[in-house]
Design a protein around this motif. Structure first.
Motif: not given
Length: 81
Positions: A31-32, A63-67, A71-72
């Motif tokens: 998604x990012x 997006x939050x899960x991917x980040x 480790x963003x």
């Protein structure tokens, strides 16, 4: 007049979300990357995309899960499903 502006804004938001989902499924990207690619190819400011994403819980959570995985963002506790 006001209803037309609201309708156009809603249509634009729905189109943005639909296009991002399409990029993720067709392009096999996360998604990012899909949001960045969409903004670059359609000359959309990242801040404008952020405003749309803030109001859409589905895209925002993905997006939050991917980040978090990258480790963003710091990891949060998740309930098992």
């Amino acid at each position: 007049m006001v209803d037309d502006v609201i309708f156009e804004k809603a249509l634009t938001t729905e189109k943005f979300i639909k296009d991002i989902e399409s990029l993720v499924t067709r392009g096999n990207i996360d998604y990012l990357d899909a949001v960045v690619h969409y903004c670059e190819t359609n000359n959309v400011e990242i801040e404008a995309a952020a405003m749309i994403i803030r109001n859409n819980i589905r895209i925002k959570s993905k997006l939050q899960s991917e980040c978090e995985d990258l480790n963003f963002l710091p990891k949060r506790a998740h309930l098992p499903i």
